[in-house]
Design a protein around this motif. Structure first.
Motif, mmCIF file in Angstrom:
data_model
loop_
_atom_site.group_PDB
_atom_site.id
_atom_site.type_symbol
_atom_site.label_atom_id
_atom_site.label_comp_id
_atom_site.label_asym_id
_atom_site.label_seq_id
_atom_site.Cartn_x
_atom_site.Cartn_y
_atom_site.Cartn_z
ATOM 1 N N UNK A 158 0.800 -1.229 0.000
ATOM 2 C CA UNK A 158 0.000 0.000 0.000
ATOM 3 C C UNK A 158 0.831 1.277 0.000
ATOM 4 N N UNK A 159 1.905 1.410 0.808
ATOM 5 C CA UNK A 159 2.669 2.672 0.771
ATOM 6 C C UNK A 159 3.276 2.988 -0.582
ATOM 7 N N UNK A 160 3.631 1.964 -1.368
ATOM 8 C CA UNK A 160 4.247 2.212 -2.668
ATOM 9 C C UNK A 160 3.227 2.716 -3.698
ATOM 10 N N UNK A 161 1.959 2.418 -3.476
ATOM 11 C CA UNK A 161 0.914 2.839 -4.418
ATOM 12 C C UNK A 161 0.182 4.078 -3.914
ATOM 13 N N UNK A 162 0.420 4.438 -2.662
ATOM 14 C CA UNK A 162 -0.327 5.541 -2.052
ATOM 15 C C UNK A 162 -0.149 6.845 -2.828
ATOM 16 N N UNK A 163 1.044 7.103 -3.344
ATOM 17 C CA UNK A 163 1.288 8.370 -4.044
ATOM 18 C C UNK A 163 0.533 8.465 -5.354
ATOM 19 N N UNK A 164 0.035 7.337 -5.864
ATOM 20 C CA UNK A 164 -0.709 7.343 -7.117
ATOM 21 C C UNK A 164 -2.215 7.497 -6.912
ATOM 22 N N UNK A 165 -2.693 7.444 -5.664
ATOM 23 C CA UNK A 165 -4.129 7.428 -5.430
ATOM 24 C C UNK A 165 -4.801 8.711 -5.899
ATOM 25 N N UNK A 166 -4.230 9.852 -5.555
ATOM 26 C CA UNK A 166 -4.865 11.120 -5.898
ATOM 27 C C UNK A 166 -4.948 11.310 -7.402
ATOM 28 N N UNK A 167 -3.835 11.098 -8.073
ATOM 29 C CA UNK A 167 -3.821 11.288 -9.517
ATOM 30 C C UNK A 167 -4.605 10.213 -10.245
ATOM 31 N N UNK A 168 -4.487 8.978 -9.789
ATOM 32 C CA UNK A 168 -5.140 7.883 -10.489
ATOM 33 C C UNK A 168 -6.640 7.839 -10.287
ATOM 34 N N UNK A 169 -7.083 7.867 -9.038
ATOM 35 C CA UNK A 169 -8.511 7.712 -8.770
ATOM 36 C C UNK A 169 -9.304 8.966 -9.072
ATOM 37 N N UNK A 170 -8.851 10.111 -8.569
ATOM 38 C CA UNK A 170 -9.634 11.337 -8.748
ATOM 39 C C UNK A 170 -9.719 11.752 -10.201
ATOM 40 N N UNK A 171 -8.588 11.712 -10.898
ATOM 41 C CA UNK A 171 -8.611 12.118 -12.309
ATOM 42 C C UNK A 171 -9.487 11.189 -13.134
ATOM 43 N N UNK A 172 -9.353 9.886 -12.919
ATOM 44 C CA UNK A 172 -10.159 8.951 -13.683
ATOM 45 C C UNK A 172 -11.635 9.057 -13.361
ATOM 46 N N UNK A 173 -11.971 9.256 -12.088
ATOM 47 C CA UNK A 173 -13.370 9.317 -11.708
ATOM 48 C C UNK A 173 -14.043 10.604 -12.206
ATOM 49 N N UNK A 174 -13.336 11.735 -12.102
ATOM 50 C CA UNK A 174 -13.932 13.005 -12.522
ATOM 51 C C UNK A 174 -14.116 13.071 -14.021
ATOM 52 N N UNK A 175 -13.097 12.646 -14.772
ATOM 53 C CA UNK A 175 -13.191 12.713 -16.221
ATOM 54 C C UNK A 175 -14.108 11.657 -16.803
ATOM 55 N N UNK A 176 -14.417 10.611 -16.029
ATOM 56 C CA UNK A 176 -15.331 9.591 -16.521
ATOM 57 C C UNK A 176 -16.754 10.031 -16.490
#
Length: 317
Positions: free
Chosen positions: A299-317
């Motif tokens: 989890x700590x290695x992927x944590x830095x990608x959460x904001x960019x990955x989830x929020x960007x994908x969810x908003x633009x979808x």
């Protein structure tokens, strides 16, 4: 005119622009919090962290305690009195738990790879608005988020396909998440269309565009969705209890549930149990630590990608 300019900002009105030495007006939520506000936020965060870490501390300490320490504490141990790795040595020396851990690792690796392949291909096809049947396929996928056939029809389908008592029954019924596909689709749609068109002009096909352009630009969302699938496969237990009858095929989560329900150490864990050196409760806690460790490490290695990955994908979808 000069008289108006020389007046202070409070007398000139709200519409007048502030001078360079005056702080511009800001909304209330952008104001610097007070000392009491900062202290209260810090206290809430500390309490939240303690609420999460304290149970984990008890589990780890109990798994590292001897039978004597556990008996003196009357159960779960909060303050360690000597550390012993007998529970982990017995669990990893072979047998049911070791076999279940290997099964869970293989199911997680194979299932995550299969789910990501299907999800990426589906999301990329749906992100191209001019593709064949784009709108109808999207509507069908969305419908599955709100309507499902139910447990009994799903079981009958798996049984009719001959997947019972096979490891495919742990992968195929839950291989694809529509939510993850929509997040990937939203991220893919945010990639510049001009970049894709220029690749087509150079002669690149859809698979090459996906592999060499889209996926390298989508590393953040791919890392997050991969973690979601991996945690889902690693933590899954219901499909195994439903479709598997062979005890030797059970993954780690099901073995852990059986150990907790029995409230005793499983048979065949070695001489330490027979001599009384090892407690059944320590074995249960050690299995829990083994089940939580991969997620806690990744989890700590992927944590830095959460904001960019989830929020960007969810908003633009």
């Amino acid at each position: 005119m000069s008289a108006v300019i020389d007046k202070p900002a409070s007398e000139r009105g709200a519409a007048a622009e502030p001078r360079w030495w005056e702080a511009p007006p800001r909304p209330v939520w952008e104001e610097r919090p007070s000392t009491a506000g900062l202290a209260s936020k810090g206290l809430v965060l500390v309490l939240a962290c303690l609420g999460i870490l304290f149970p984990l501390w008890i589990i780890v300490v109990t798994s590292l305690s001897s039978r004597k320490t556990i008996d003196e504490a009357g159960g779960l141990v909060m303050i360690p009195k000597g550390i012993t790795f007998v529970a982990y040595q017995e669990l990893l020396s072979g047998g049911q738990v070791t076999r279940a851990a290997i099964i869970s690792i293989l199911i997680t690796l194979v299932g995550t790879a299969f789910s990501m392949t299907v999800s990426v291909l589906c999301a990329y096809g749906l992100s191209r608005t001019g593709s064949l049947g784009h709108r109808w396929l999207l509507m069908i996928l969305l419908a599955t988020m709100f309507f499902s056939a139910g447990l009994i029809p799903t079981y009958l389908l798996v049984q009719s396909l001959g997947l019972t008592d096979t490891y495919l029954a742990l992968i195929l019924p839950s291989a694809v998440s529509v939510f993850n596909i929509l997040v990937l689709r939203g991220f893919f749609m945010g990639i510049s269309q001009e970049l894709i068109d220029s690749a087509r002009i150079d002669g690149a096909g859809d698979f090459r565009i996906l592999w060499q352009i889209v996926m390298p630009l989508s590393r953040a969302v791919l890392a997050v969705i991969t973690l979601f699938y991996a945690v889902g496969y690693w933590s899954a237990w219901f499909n195994a209890s439903l479709y598997l009858n062979d005890q030797d095929m059970m993954p780690l989560q099901n073995v852990m549930i059986q150990l907790v329900q029995k409230q005793e150490a499983p048979v065949g864990l070695g001489q330490a149990i027979k001599t009384g050196e090892l407690s059944g409760l320590a074995v249960q806690m050690a299995v829990m630590v083994m089940a939580l460790l991969p997620v806690a490490v990744l989890s700590p290695f992927v944590q830095r990608h959460f904001k960019k990955g989830m929020l960007t994908g969810a908003v633009k979808g």
